[in-house]
Design an enzyme around this catalytic site. Structure first.
Site, PDB file in Angstrom:
ATOM      1  N   SER A 138      15.933  -2.334   2.106  1.00 52.63           N
ATOM      2  CA  SER A 138      15.655  -3.696   2.240  1.00 52.63           C
ATOM      3  C   SER A 138      15.765  -4.366   0.612  1.00 52.63           C
ATOM      4  CB  SER A 138      14.294  -4.189   2.784  1.00 52.63           C
ATOM      5  OG  SER A 138      13.747  -5.260   2.674  1.00 52.63           O
ATOM      6  N   SER A 139      15.050  -3.668  -0.022  1.00 53.36           N
ATOM      7  CA  SER A 139      14.889  -4.088  -1.344  1.00 53.36           C
ATOM      8  C   SER A 139      16.289  -4.243  -2.099  1.00 53.36           C
ATOM      9  CB  SER A 139      13.967  -3.370  -2.391  1.00 53.36           C
ATOM     10  OG  SER A 139      12.426  -3.506  -1.760  1.00 53.36           O
ATOM     11  N   THR A 198       5.285  -9.116 -23.763  1.00 57.16           N
ATOM     12  CA  THR A 198       4.230  -9.739 -23.139  1.00 57.16           C
ATOM     13  C   THR A 198       3.464 -10.725 -23.706  1.00 57.16           C
ATOM     14  OG1 THR A 198       4.215  -7.694 -21.604  1.00 57.16           O
ATOM     15  CG2 THR A 198       2.716  -9.285 -21.181  1.00 57.16           C
ATOM     16  N   SER A 253       5.766 -19.850 -15.103  1.00 57.07           N
ATOM     17  CA  SER A 253       6.530 -20.617 -16.125  1.00 57.07           C
ATOM     18  C   SER A 253       6.915 -21.995 -15.400  1.00 57.07           C
ATOM     19  CB  SER A 253       7.840 -19.881 -16.609  1.00 57.07           C
ATOM     20  OG  SER A 253       7.428 -18.432 -16.976  1.00 57.07           O
ATOM     21  N   ASP A 256      23.351 -21.749  -0.029  1.00 52.50           N
ATOM     22  CA  ASP A 256      22.434 -20.805   0.568  1.00 52.50           C
ATOM     23  C   ASP A 256      22.796 -19.486  -0.437  1.00 52.50           C
ATOM     24  OD1 ASP A 256      21.366 -18.742   2.561  1.00 52.50           O
ATOM     25  OD2 ASP A 256      21.366 -20.554   3.874  1.00 52.50           O
ATOM     26  N   HIS A 270       6.726   2.768 -12.883  1.00 52.75           N
ATOM     27  CA  HIS A 270       6.487   1.884 -13.810  1.00 52.75           C
ATOM     28  C   HIS A 270       7.398   0.515 -13.731  1.00 52.75           C
ATOM     29  CE1 HIS A 270       4.343   0.256 -17.032  1.00 52.75           C
ATOM     30  NE2 HIS A 270       5.502  -0.515 -17.571  1.00 52.75           N
ATOM     31  N   HIS A 286       3.203   7.483 -19.116  1.00 52.68           N
ATOM     32  CA  HIS A 286       2.174   6.833 -19.429  1.00 52.68           C
ATOM     33  C   HIS A 286       0.887   7.179 -18.306  1.00 52.68           C
ATOM     34  CE1 HIS A 286       2.993   2.549 -18.684  1.00 52.68           C
ATOM     35  NE2 HIS A 286       2.557   2.783 -17.841  1.00 52.68           N
ATOM     36  N   HIS A 287       1.648   7.314 -17.478  1.00 52.81           N
ATOM     37  CA  HIS A 287       0.924   7.608 -16.225  1.00 52.81           C
ATOM     38  C   HIS A 287       0.439   9.132 -16.066  1.00 52.81           C
ATOM     39  CE1 HIS A 287       1.244   3.722 -14.049  1.00 52.81           C
ATOM     40  NE2 HIS A 287       2.516   3.587 -14.918  1.00 52.81           N
ATOM     41  N   GLU A 300       8.437  -0.588 -11.217  1.00 50.07           N
ATOM     42  CA  GLU A 300       7.645  -1.415  -9.896  1.00 50.07           C
ATOM     43  C   GLU A 300       6.909  -2.040 -10.504  1.00 50.07           C
ATOM     44  OE1 GLU A 300       8.422  -1.405  -6.714  1.00 50.07           O
ATOM     45  OE2 GLU A 300       6.628  -2.376  -6.390  1.00 50.07           O
ATOM     46  N   TRP A 309      -0.996   6.408  -2.829  1.00 46.96           N
ATOM     47  CA  TRP A 309       0.498   5.839  -2.742  1.00 46.96           C
ATOM     48  C   TRP A 309       1.542   6.652  -3.637  1.00 46.96           C
ATOM     49  CZ3 TRP A 309       3.297   2.171  -6.294  1.00 46.96           C
ATOM     50  CH2 TRP A 309       2.746   2.087  -7.521  1.00 46.96           C
ATOM     51  N   TYR A 336       6.371  -4.104 -13.030  1.00 51.68           N
ATOM     52  CA  TYR A 336       7.141  -5.307 -13.509  1.00 51.68           C
ATOM     53  C   TYR A 336       7.900  -5.871 -12.590  1.00 51.68           C
ATOM     54  CZ  TYR A 336       5.291  -3.484 -17.847  1.00 51.68           C
ATOM     55  OH  TYR A 336       4.182  -3.055 -18.710  1.00 51.68           O
ATOM     56  N   HIS A 350      -3.581   1.155   2.429  1.00 47.30           N
ATOM     57  CA  HIS A 350      -3.845  -0.096   1.438  1.00 47.30           C
ATOM     58  C   HIS A 350      -2.801  -0.282   0.463  1.00 47.30           C
ATOM     59  CE1 HIS A 350      -6.071  -2.761  -1.202  1.00 47.30           C
ATOM     60  NE2 HIS A 350      -6.104  -1.941  -2.081  1.00 47.30           N
ATOM     61  N   ARG A 357     -11.842   7.667  -9.391  1.00 55.05           N
ATOM     62  CA  ARG A 357     -11.034   6.737  -8.266  1.00 55.05           C
ATOM     63  C   ARG A 357     -10.645   7.956  -7.126  1.00 55.05           C
ATOM     64  NH1 ARG A 357      -4.923   5.812 -10.294  1.00 55.05           N
ATOM     65  NH2 ARG A 357      -4.514   4.829  -8.269  1.00 55.05           N
ATOM     66  N   LYS A 364       5.250 -14.211 -24.164  1.00 52.38           N
ATOM     67  CA  LYS A 364       5.097 -15.047 -23.065  1.00 52.38           C
ATOM     68  C   LYS A 364       3.673 -15.614 -22.873  1.00 52.38           C
ATOM     69  CE  LYS A 364       7.162 -13.880 -19.258  1.00 52.38           C
ATOM     70  NZ  LYS A 364       8.563 -14.354 -19.522  1.00 52.38           N
TER      71      LYS A 364
END
Ligand code: HEA
Ligand code: HEA
Ligand code: CUA
Ligand code: CU
Lengths: 536, 284, 389
Positions: free
Chosen positions: A174-175, A333, A273, A111, A258, A307-308, A260, A147, A262, A82, A455, A336
């Site tokens: 790919s990324s 943040t 925006s 293009d 982390h 922080h994880h 990731e 994950w 963002y 998932h 969890r 924004k």
């Protein structure tokens, strides 16, 4: 989402010396950014349904205490897939799809810089998706590690783990290719006169996102490579007996992980925006500070990863440093958020579906961000780590944040892509159902987490039963509401009111100067760029 | 050869089957590798099939690109795109190495000292904080790879190959084709020599020093870092060979030769990484 | 409510009307009130540290709620007043350095203010010095091992396993009050004493967590981590493993019984006596029946989670032992895999967890249970001889 514009270009644009293939060959061999963007978007939606169906399996199992439908092993496998499918298969490709469609049009390029490689970036996704989903059916099943793939648990897994590892490698390629393409396009293909500080904000968010991807995906690839050699070639990176450390994997994973989050959030900021100013009929407030905030978020995101890992036993000084650094991210943040709010202030607001989703994003992302701040406090996080509070936090920022923003963008640009207006009534219904059910599904999870429900468990103690029932009902409601968007999109592709070239009176930018649907080849020669369409 | 650079349109390639072929190749490679690692029959064949498809794709795709380049379809803006892309690609490679260097750094500065600290003595009695280390459960002794033998020679080889490739570049810019070709040949030769010595070093490690991938974290980091670097040298040598062939065919002009420069950048990158390796793996 | 077949105090908490529920929840959250029956907040703290965390969380909640209300009051005003449908005309301002600076600096100041209590609470949490009692906690797939290192009970060592019956989990029996949060042997500690917990693990990462103490620490294989608590109230406190550790991660609860000092002393004495009584003569020769009877117990406690009570396992990941080549093959091979485990799989080295007698018993049991009727007997001395090989 482009089938009609196919008809649109076929007559007008056959001046190309080379004939374009048609049928399936068109899609497989295409070098057109719009085709590729369309494929990305459809792929991501399909993956969203698959990953969503998996989450419904989780929520069905969690509907009541006791083991109902699935075994604990299978629960863990669904949990892992998932998350991997949603993050890498649904949300990221969705925004790459937007980037493909919109960036060349926004900056006046013919293009993407590398149109052929662009096609490869897309076609790498199906093999990765095949590897991931096929892993369910091999002996031992899909990885049941979450994950985050933490060793030594991931060392214990069967061959499904190897398939996931290679899938991650391919997704990484790919990324990286996609990002190199985007950076190059933005830096090199802007139409004359469009300086970086006049560039649409969506391009800015993607510029920084692409940088984050290029810098962090290889790190993830390195981490899973070490996992692979630990699994099969007897290395001991993550085993204490050989002098390694399981926590090393966590450091490397989150050094990727982390940034990731963002990577997921920044393009979402970009879309919003555009939408908020358009429906406020007012220029975006604080363009320059937006740009600095994006850059700051991108930069800081590399220095907060642990922080994880507050409960892994990192030293006190480490915990303190990471706590302060994490808190710091709230500042850009916040800038924004305040800018968006001020953009609306004294505007002339109207509430079509894109604006509704953008507002939904604003409210719910802020909630998610604020709970993130609670988690940033190490002492509090030690109570909340690995509980449903965290699950609530990240679904607020990723589903109500990124996904809602993607919907805002979809409804915003759908007229440009298909040449037709979508069904506003259905769109609004989609929004309201999503907004209500999302909160029913995920708000109670805060309470579950505070009360201590861990969890990643398929079964739970009875005091958690009530909120889980509510959450599951909300999840099913939310899930089935998402099928509405399919109806809306298919309707708009098939027909509907003809869209003018600028369907939203407050929208600015080069993409709105071309007809709807946008011609197959938009700007073969760089367009003239003037202040009227400028963003800043 | 003149380029109607700023006036011509940005080149957008026509539809191409190669990306899809490449994806199929990677799917086959991944599946084959998974099957082989889990000792399931026919994995090897799938893997070989993957390599074959990959080779076809590389020939087809690069052939196309070379054709487009020689057909003067790339204007200056495209050239700039290539440069930007190559720079970012090398940056991504740097980050890949950062993961492995970071692991080594962490193991030496955090993991090993921690395992040897008094707090962990209850678990790993008698384990001392020394490097190289195969970890607290290591049984048979091994010998570390010393810096001032083959590794030092390899450093010299790579450094001089950096010089030769630059010399070749000067040749190209000054339109001295002979110098270009000889410079490239020398570079390839030095690269190949480097690889040969590395293979010899590995054999030595396995047969005489009892230094293997399975030799705890020292073996893990040593083979991962040097092996990954060796893989990059191999790639570099392959790319240099392609450039050499093209140079001999008369490709490139003194003004326009991005392909050459891209490969040269890559080669310098491999070179710099080696210096890092030499210092942190062999020397310190 | 189809899924709520249980009968206990929680059943009456669910009332239809989700919107009402949500509003109630929101209101309760906003007021910061701890409505115990609704479980809307952190569990009631029973240590000084947990109380600090509780208050820190309340403080943060107030801060974020105020910020949220502040920001969205402005949004709400705009939405109502600055509507196009009301004929509001858009202004055209798009920059203002003063406000932009203000909303960079003010949040920074708020964050700095929060950082002080957050820092001091954390420093407190990490201070494990001068404990009255040290206990080593080892995570196994999927149970906890406790070993008292100092104090009255020094030397006492046992496993703590989920005691909820299978039938309750499979919905074949009504669920008990402490469903999934109960164990056969809880950790017992004296009230008011500083207890230092050393965590480690045997196979994968686990996490030892008791919310009422604000304790949550990873148990990392090959490393020792520490944490501490000083419980202020007698009672039973429950938590769960909080790091995904495989199949039965959801089924390895932590239960701590906090008792008075006298009770603790009595308990410790009793445990030590049992320990002495249980010390077995390693050279005793056992009969087949004795071994099988004991082996079955060991098997149920240690092996059945994976290989299942029926010996059928959960193939392909967890192999069947019934009819397995190893379980019916030579003794050495069978003993070897049990003692040394198999690296890279979930099969742990039970040599470190079980005594010679237990290993002898469980292997004898496996070789005689189900269809494996081999009839052979393994004595503890044989296990001893094989160890370390
Ligand atoms: C889109 C993705 C996304 C985003 C944007 C964020 C944003 C943030 N996240 Fe989140 N996070 C995740 C995705 C995301 N996160 C995921 C997926 C996980 C779990 C992974 C896993 O374990 O599986 C996670 C987990 C996670 C943890 C670890 C929890 C745990 O496992 O114990 C922490 C802890 O610090 C954290 C913090 C934050 C913070 C501080 C922000 C900040 O960036 C938020 C900043 C925003 C605001 C603060 C709101 C707006 C600001 C204002 C209105 C200004 C005024 C505010 C103040 C002065 C306070 N996140
Ligand atoms: C961007 C990423 C993303 C998105 C969009 C979602 C979306 C959702 N997620 Fe998930 N989630 C994660 C990222 C995401 N999630 C991550 C990273 C984790 C952590 C994993 C870990 O611990 O390792 C997680 C974990 C996670 C959990 C925790 C499980 C646990 O810890 O035990 C739960 C439980 O409620 C959950 C639920 C949901 C739900 C209900 C949705 C809904 O929003 C989904 C709605 C969509 C649908 C339901 C699809 C609708 C389709 C149909 C109804 C038709 C089906 C038909 C066909 C397939 C043809 N997610
Ligand atoms: Cu042990 Cu989770
Ligand atoms: Cu994070």
């Amino acid at each position: 989402m482009q089938a009609t514009s196919h008809a649109g270009y076929a007559g007008n644009h056959d001046h190309d010396s080379h004939g374009h293939p048609t049928g399936w060959k068109r899609w497989v061999t295409t070098t057109n950014h719009k085709d590729i963007g369309t494929m990305y978007l459809w792929f991501s939606f399909a993956m969203f349904l698959v990953g969503g169906a998996m989450s419904l399996i989780l929520r069905a199992e969690l509907f009541a205490p006791g083991l109902q439908y699935v075994s604990p092993e299978f629960y863990n496998q669904m949990l892992t897939l998932h998350a991997l499918i949603m993050v890498f298969g649904a949300i990221m490709p969705a925004f790459v799809g937007f980037a493909n469609w919109m960036i060349p049009m926004m900056i006046g390029a013919s293009d993407m810089a590398f149109a052929r490689m662009n096609n490869w970036s897309f076609w790498l996704l199906p093999p990765a998706a095949i590897l991931l989903s096929a892993s369910i059916f091999v002996p031992g099943g899909a990885p049941g590690t979450g994950w985050t793939l933490y060793p030594p648990l991931s060392i214990q897994m069967g061959m499904g783990m190897d398939m996931a590892i290679f899938a991650v490698h391919i997704l990484g390629m790919s990324s990286i290719m996609g990002s190199i393409n985007i950076v190059t396009t933005i830096l090199n293909l802007r139409t004359p006169g469009m300086t970086l500080m006049k560039m649409p904000l969506f391009c800015w968010t993607w510029l920084v996102t692409a940088f984050l991807l290029i810098a962090s995906m290889p790190i993830l690839a390195g981490a899973v490579t070490m996992l692979l050699t630990d699994r099969h070639f007897g290395t001991s990176f993550f085993s204490a007996a050989g002098g390694g450390d399981p926590v090393l994997f966590q450091h490397i994973f989150w050094f990727f992980g982390h940034p990731e989050v963002y990577i997921i959030a920044l393009p979402a900021f970009g879309v919003v925006s555009h939408v908020i100013p358009a429906f406020s009929r007012k220029p975006l407030f604080g363009y320059a500070s937006m740009v600095y905030a994006i850059a700051a978020i991108g930069l800081i995101s590399f220095f907060v990863w642990a922080h994880h890992m507050y409960v892994t036993g990192i030293p006190l000084t480490g915990q303190l440093y990471f706590m302060y650094a994490t808190m710091l991210i709230a500042v850009p943040t916040g800038v924004k958020v305040f800018n968006w709010v001020t953009t609306m202030w004294r505007g002339s607001l109207s509430f079509e579906t894109p604006m509704l989703f953008a507002l939904g994003f604003l409210v719910l992302f802020t909630i998610g961000g604020l709970t993130g701040l609670v988690l940033a406090m190490t002492a509090v996080d030690i109570q909340l780590q690995d509980t449903y509070y965290v699950v609530a936090h990240f679904h607020y920022v990723m589903v109500a944040g990124a996904l809602f923003s993607a919907y805002a963008g979809l409804y915003f640009w759908l007229p440009k892509w298909t040449g037709h207006m979508y069904n506003e009534g259905l769109g609004k219904l989609h929004f309201w159902l999503s907004m209500i059910f999302f909160n029913i599904a995920f708000f109670p999870q805060h309470f579950l987490g505070l009360a201590g429900m861990p969890r990643r468990i398929p079964d739970y103690a009875q005091q958690f039963a009530d909120f889980n029932v509510i959450s599951s009902i909300g999840a099913f409601g939310f899930g089935f509401s998402q099928l509405l968007v399919l109806v809306v999109v298919i309707q708009a592709v098939k027909g509907g009111a003809k869209a003018p070239s600028r369907p939203w009176d407050g929208a600015h930018g080069l993409e709105w100067t071309v007809p709807s649907p946008a011609p197959y080849h938009t700007f073969e020669d760089p367009p003239v760029f003037n202040q009227a369409e400028a963003h800043g | 050869m003149s380029h109607p650079a700023s006036t011509s349109r940005y080149f957008v390639p026509e539809p191409s089957p190669w990306p899809l072929v490449g994806s199929i190749a990677l799917l086959l490679l991944a599946s084959g590798a998974v099957l082989m690692m889990n000792s399931i029959a026919n994995g090897g064949f799938v893997l070989i099939g993957g390599f074959a498809v990959l080779a076809i794709m590389l020939f087809g795709w690069f052939g196309r690109v070379i054709g487009e380049s020689e057909g003067q379809r790339y204007n200056l803006q495209v050239d700039r795109s290539f440069r930007l892309a190559m720079a970012w690609f090398i940056f991504s490679e740097v980050m890949f190495f950062v993961a492995f260097f970071g692991a080594l750094f962490y193991i030496r500065v955090v993991a090993i000292p921690d395992l040897a600290s008094p707090e962990q003595a209850a678990l790993w009695e008698g384990f001392r904080n020394v490097w190289p280390s195969a970890g607290p459960a290591a049984k048979d002794p091994f010998t570390q790879m010393h810096a001032w033998g083959i590794p030092a020679i390899n450093t010299l080889l790579l450094l001089s190959s950096g010089v030769t490739v630059t010399w070749a570049h000067w040749g190209l810019v000054a339109n001295k084709r002979q110098q270009l070709i000889i410079g490239l040949m020398l570079t390839i030769l030095l690269g190949a020599l480097f690889l040969t010595l590395q293979v010899y070093e590995y054999r030595e490690a396995y047969s005489h020093l009892n230094l293997k991938m399975t030799t705890g974290v020292y073996g893990s980091t040593f083979f991962m870092l040097t092996g990954f670097h060796g893989f990059h040298v191999t790639l570099g040598v392959t790319m240099l060979t392609v450039i050499l062939v093209r140079a001999m065919k008369g490709h490139f002009t003194a003004e326009r030769h991005f392909a050459f420069e891209g490969v040269a950048w890559y080669w310098h990158f491999v070179d710099v990484v080696w210096l890092g390796l030499f210092v942190v793996i062999y020397w310190l | 409510m189809a899924g709520c077949s249980y009968k206990n105090g929680y059943a009456n908490r669910l009332r239809p009307g989700f919107t009402g529920l949500l509003t109630a929840g929101l209101l309760a959250l906003l007021s910061g009130a701890a409505n115990a029956a609704w479980e809307l907040n952190l569990q009631e703290p029973v240590t000084a540290v947990a109380r600090r965390v509780y208050h820190l969380h309340s403080l943060l909640l107030w801060v974020i709620v105020v910020i949220f209300i502040g920001v969205f009051a402005v949004v709400a005003y705009s939405i109502v007043v600055h509507r196009k449908s009301r004929g509001h005309r858009a202004a055209s301002f798009h920059d203002n350095t003063t406000v932009e600076l203000a909303w960079t600096i003010v949040p920074t100041l708020i964050l700095i203010a929060i950082a002080f209590p957050a820092t001091s609470a954390l420093v407190d949490m990490r201070d494990t010095s001068r404990p009255d009692l040290t206990i080593k906690v080892t995570g196994y797939q999927w149970k906890w091992g406790y070993e008292y290192l100092t104090g009255d009970a020094a030397g006492v060592k046992y496993m703590s396993v989920l005691s909820t019956p299978r039938e309750q989990i499979e919905n074949k029996a009504p669920k008990g009050e402490h469903y999934l949060l109960e164990v056969d042997r809880p950790l017992v500690v004296p009230v008011g004493k500083k207890v230092r917990i050393l965590t480690t693990a045997n196979d994968v990462i686990h996490n030892w967590s008791v919310p009422a103490f604000a304790v949550k620490t990873d148990a990392v294989p090959g490393f020792l981590r520490d944490t501490w608590f000083r419980a202020e109230k007698e009672g039973t406190y429950r938590g769960q493993c909080s790091e995904l550790c495989g199949k039965d991660h959801g089924f390895m609860p932590v239960v701590v019984e906090v008792v008075s000092e006298e009770k603790y002393a009595a308990w410790a004495a009793e445990q030590k006596q049992e320990l002495a009584a249980a010390a077995e003569d390693p050279n005793k020769v056992w009969t087949l029946d004795e071994l099988v009877a004991r082996g079955e117990k060991v098997y149920t406690a240690n092996c059945a989670a994976c290989h299942q009570a029926t010996g059928a396992g959960l193939p392909p990941v967890f192999p069947a032992l019934d009819g397995s080549k190893i379980a019916k093959g030579p003794k050495q091979g069978h003993l070897g895999i049990v003692i040394n485990g198999k690296t890279g799989t979930a099969m742990a080295a039970f040599g470190a967890q079980l005594s010679d007698t237990d290993i002898a018993a469980v292997v004898t049991y496996e070789r005689n249970a189900w269809t494996n009727k081999l009839g052979d007997v393994i004595q503890p001395a044989e296990v001893k001889a094989l160890r370390g090989k």
